[in-house]
Design a protein around this motif. Structure first.
Motif, mmCIF file in Angstrom:
data_model
loop_
_atom_site.group_PDB
_atom_site.id
_atom_site.type_symbol
_atom_site.label_atom_id
_atom_site.label_comp_id
_atom_site.label_asym_id
_atom_site.label_seq_id
_atom_site.Cartn_x
_atom_site.Cartn_y
_atom_site.Cartn_z
ATOM 1 N N MET A 51 28.963 9.853 -9.951
ATOM 2 C CA MET A 51 28.911 8.864 -11.264
ATOM 3 C C MET A 51 28.403 9.471 -12.375
ATOM 4 N N GLU A 52 27.595 10.414 -12.299
ATOM 5 C CA GLU A 52 27.165 11.419 -13.402
ATOM 6 C C GLU A 52 28.260 12.291 -14.207
ATOM 7 N N LEU A 54 31.515 11.503 -13.516
ATOM 8 C CA LEU A 54 32.488 10.628 -14.298
ATOM 9 C C LEU A 54 32.059 10.421 -15.823
ATOM 10 N N ILE A 55 30.761 10.043 -15.919
ATOM 11 C CA ILE A 55 30.120 9.845 -17.203
ATOM 12 C C ILE A 55 30.342 10.969 -18.186
ATOM 13 N N LEU A 56 30.125 12.191 -17.434
ATOM 14 C CA LEU A 56 30.188 13.345 -18.276
ATOM 15 C C LEU A 56 31.621 13.563 -18.716
ATOM 16 N N PHE A 58 34.015 11.374 -19.105
ATOM 17 C CA PHE A 58 34.315 10.397 -20.101
ATOM 18 C C PHE A 58 33.874 10.569 -21.378
ATOM 19 N N MET A 59 32.525 11.194 -21.518
ATOM 20 C CA MET A 59 31.837 11.583 -22.786
ATOM 21 C C MET A 59 32.782 12.879 -23.387
#
Length: 83
Positions: A51-52, A54-56, A58-59
């Motif tokens: 999840m982290e 994926l967020i990375l 996305f950012m």
């Protein structure tokens, strides 16, 4: 159906050409790509969760998109005026 796929193919080719142009001509975009690769390597090295990561990702995409929008506005402004 073929017409729809053909239109998407043309759009995808134009998008890829734009990214290639940005990589070739924009030094800041290359810096952003290098830092993005470093961030992804750091995420892998420190074993962040899926999840982290994926967020990375996305950012990173958000940052690269903002850089492309900024570049397009600057290029359009340069076409209008050279001041």
């Amino acid at each position: 159906m073929r017409e729809v796929l053909k239109k998407h193919h043309i759009s995808l080719k134009a998008a890829v050409a734009g990214v290639r142009w940005a990589i070739r001509t924009q030094p800041n975009f290359r810096v952003h790509l290098a830092l993005a690769a470093l961030a992804l390597l750091g995420g892998w090295y420190f074993r962040v969760t899926a999840m982290e990561m994926l967020i990375l990702v996305f950012m990173i995409i958000l940052g690269l998109s903002a850089e492309m929008i900024n570049t397009s506005i600057e290029s359009m402004t340069d076409l209008i005026t050279r001041e």
